[in-house]
Structures are given as C-alpha cells and as structure tokens.
Design a protein around this motif. Structure first.
Motif, PDB file in Angstrom:
ATOM      1  N   PRO A 176       0.831  -1.207   0.000  1.00 13.10           N
ATOM      2  CA  PRO A 176       0.000   0.000   0.000  1.00 13.10           C
ATOM      3  C   PRO A 176       0.862   1.252   0.000  1.00 13.10           C
ATOM      4  CG  PRO A 176       0.040  -0.985   2.186  1.00 13.10           C
ATOM      5  CD  PRO A 176       0.751  -1.941   1.271  1.00 13.10           C
ATOM      6  N   ASP A 320      -6.878  -1.611  -1.681  1.00 14.95           N
ATOM      7  CA  ASP A 320      -5.584  -1.545  -1.007  1.00 14.95           C
ATOM      8  C   ASP A 320      -5.453  -0.290  -0.150  1.00 14.95           C
ATOM      9  OD1 ASP A 320      -4.844  -3.936  -2.131  1.00 14.95           O
ATOM     10  OD2 ASP A 320      -3.867  -3.020  -3.861  1.00 14.95           O
ATOM     11  N   HIS A 323      -5.977  -1.326   3.253  1.00 14.33           N
ATOM     12  CA  HIS A 323      -4.772  -1.872   3.876  1.00 14.33           C
ATOM     13  C   HIS A 323      -3.881  -0.742   4.382  1.00 14.33           C
ATOM     14  CE1 HIS A 323      -5.117  -6.052   2.001  1.00 14.33           C
ATOM     15  NE2 HIS A 323      -6.079  -5.362   1.451  1.00 14.33           N
ATOM     16  N   GLY A 324      -3.740   0.304   3.544  1.00 15.11           N
ATOM     17  CA  GLY A 324      -2.923   1.435   3.952  1.00 15.11           C
ATOM     18  C   GLY A 324      -3.470   2.143   5.169  1.00 15.11           C
TER      19      GLY A 324
END
Length: 380
Positions: A176, A320, A323-324
């Motif tokens: 990410p 994503d 996720h970051g």
C-alpha cells in the motif's frame, strides 16, 4: 401375523416369498422429482420402522435418493436449498460459478458415494493447471461445504474432501502507499467529483461497497460520527443494496478532514438535484450520479485508478487503500482491537495478519531499540 394397513401416501408393506418384509414409499429426489424407494426388514416392525423414517424425511422435505446421486445432481440442489437465501448473494454467485465452471465439468459424473480422494486430487490439479492454485483452493472449499451438507442429510457417511489438503497459494504481496503517496493522491483527487468518497476510503478504510452504500441519514456532521450499515453490490447484472460483509453495523468517529469534504459533497449534490429537476431520483445516498442514481462500484474504482495514474503513483487497487489505512493507524499507535472495530473485521487475526504492513523505517527503528538494549555495558 395379521396384516396392518398404513395411511394413504405412507407406502405399503407386504411379505415376500423369502419370508422378509418389503415396503415401498415415494420420496423426493435431489433434483426435485419423486421416485419409489424400497426398504426391507426381517420382521414387519423392522420394515415399518424403515418405512416411517422415509415418510418422515418426505414430510420434512429431505431428499432420499433411490440411488446415490451424481455430483451434477447434488451440487445444483445444494446451491438452491442450502446456499441461496441463507448466505449472501455474492457468496451464492461465487459458489455457483465454481460449481458450473469447475466442479461439474471435472467430477459431475461421479456419484456421492463413489467419489474418492484421488478424484478430488485430480480435480484440484486440473483446475490449478487450467486457472490457478487460488481458484483450485476456492473450489476445494466449495466442494467441502457441499459434501458437508450431504453428510448432514445422511446421503454419505464421510466427506472425502477433508482427506485432501487444499492447494497452497502464495499470498499476493501487498504494498500500500506510504503517507507521502497517500497525501499526493488526496491532493490530486481534490478536483474530482468523488473526492469525498476517496477521503472516506483512505481515512476510514471503508470498503468500496460501504462507501457507495452510505446514506445521509448515516452521517452526523455535528457529532462527527458515521454509521456503516449497508453496502452496494453488483451481482449477476443486478445492482442492489446489501448489509455489510459480516452483517454488523459499526459507528466510526469522523476525523476533522472528512467533515469539509462531506459538506462539499452535500452542496454539490444539492446543485445536481436542482439541475436534474424532475429527472432526479431521491435515494438519500451520499454519492450518486447526476440524476441521483446509485453509482456503479466499478466506476468508483476506475476514477481511483485514473487519478493515481495521472500523478505517477504505484498502481494499487482501491481496496488496497483499506490496507494502507490499517497500516497508518498502527503506525500512529492505535490498539489492534480499535483498528479491528474501525475496519469492521469479525476477527482480530484478520486485522493483524493481512491488513498491517511494516515499513523499512519502522523495522529500522525497532532494531535501533535492540542496539540500545543489548549494547555492552561499559566497564566501571
């Protein structure tokens, strides 16, 4: 022994020439038809007990195959009777795809009772070669679930899929964006009509469908809270509103940066409502088209990709950004349990194992602590 009579529709019993008793009852089949099933007993009572069991299964709607059903018969029946209506439509669609494209073509001609571990291994190897190990692993899970249901229905005595390990899949490496890259994206997205949606995805880690499923009634800008209770999904050419992934509602405090973006979105939508006039569809959704209709999930992803490509950022999925978000929260010292609640995970293991990524700077900082802790004592 005096002959006994059974109610109409409950089958009949008679004595055979060899001295045993025989009963026949019409029972439902896995494919929805009805066929006659024959049972035997050394005594009338034993045969009648077997007959009554068949009648009870019939009244409960439980199929009793007159012969071992083929996988091509059981799997579609399992989808309709055990999956559809019980699990989410996205899950049903995924299972149906695996049944139609992989399971039936490879093992559909096998019967439930004769399916062996070797058949399952050959099927998994063929799917891995045809598509990927990840697809084979998912087919393994679908078949295991279908045969577990067959065991519960007493159609088979064991689930052979449990004897065969699922293919190993190399997890996809996730990278990410870091903080600077995330800020670069948000700056570039300011001019985009979906800017507020991207702010929520980045700052709160909302799933794509959850962003599009937000209603104004779910947002309290005065108290700075946002309630996630719905998501927008497209399954089998139909766009529809659904509950969240784990069917749980969660309330998230809004960071200050989200408030101006949402107020801008409200003003922008009000202008669109006036411009559309009678063509406007009132849905209360926060993010809509120019006429108030629901936004296609794929269009949100396309806009995300277009903006990130425009400023030369590494290509990642919109998901994503979730996720970051988790990684940034952990870097800020937020406890794992709190991160789990914000992201809406059902288990903390998901949060810890998948959604956190340790940067080189954090690894270097951790090893710096070891330097300080383990350095040799100076001689006194």
């Amino acid at each position: 022994m005096a002959s006994k009579r059974n109610p109409n529709g409950a089958g009949s019993i008679w004595r055979r020439r060899d001295g045993r008793y025989e009963a026949r009852v019409y029972v439902p089949q896995p494919d929805g038809t009805r066929k006659r099933k024959t049972v035997y007993g050394s005594t009338w009572d034993e045969c009648d007990a077997k007959r009554q069991e068949l009648v009870l299964r019939d009244r409960q709607g439980i199929p009793t195959p007159t012969r071992s059903a083929k996988l091509s018969e059981w799997l579609p029946y399992w989808l309709e009777q055990f999956v559809k209506g019980e699990l989410k439509r996205t899950t049903y669609a995924k299972y149906e795809t695996h049944v139609r494209l992989y399971l039936i073509p490879h093992i559909g001609s096998k019967r439930l009772e004769t399916l062996g571990a070797a058949d399952v291994r050959r099927m998994l190897a063929a799917i891995s070669d045809q598509v990927s190990a990840a697809t084979a692993k998912e087919s393994h899970r679908v078949l295991r679930s279908a045969l577990t249901a067959a065991c519960r229905e007493e159609l088979i005595s064991r689930n052979v899929v449990k004897l065969v390990p699922a293919p190993r899949v190399q997890p996809r490496e996730l990278r990410p964006w870091d903080l600077d890259q995330t800020l670069t994206f948000l700056e570039a997205a300011r001019r985009d009509p979906l800017y507020a949606a991207f702010v929520l995805a980045v700052a709160l880690g909302l799933r794509r469908g959850e962003v599009l499923g937000l209603r104004w009634s779910d947002i309290d800008l005065e108290r700075r809270t946002l309630t996630v209770r719905n998501q927008i999904q497209r399954v089998q050419n139909e766009l529809y509103a659904d509950s969240t992934k784990n069917r749980r509602t969660r309330v998230i405090p809004l960071p200050l940066m989200c408030v101006p973006a949402l107020r801008w979105q409200r003003l922008r939508q009000a202008a669109q409502r006036l411009a559309a006039a009678e063509r406007w569809h009132e849905t209360d959704y926060v993010f809509t088209t120019r006429t108030g209709r629901t936004i296609e999930p794929m269009n949100l992803s396309r806009s995300f990709q277009r903006i990130s490509d425009g400023v030369g950022l590494p290509r990642i999925r919109l998901h994503d950004a979730r996720h970051g978000c988790a990684t940034l929260l952990f870097a800020a010292g937020v406890p794992a349990r709190v991160v789990m609640e914000i992201l809406g995970h059902s288990q903390i293991a998901v949060t810890m194992n998948i959604y956190t990524h340790v940067s080189d700077d954090h690894r270097r900082e951790a090893m710096g602590h070891m330097d300080r802790l383990l350095r040799r004592r100076r001689p006194e």
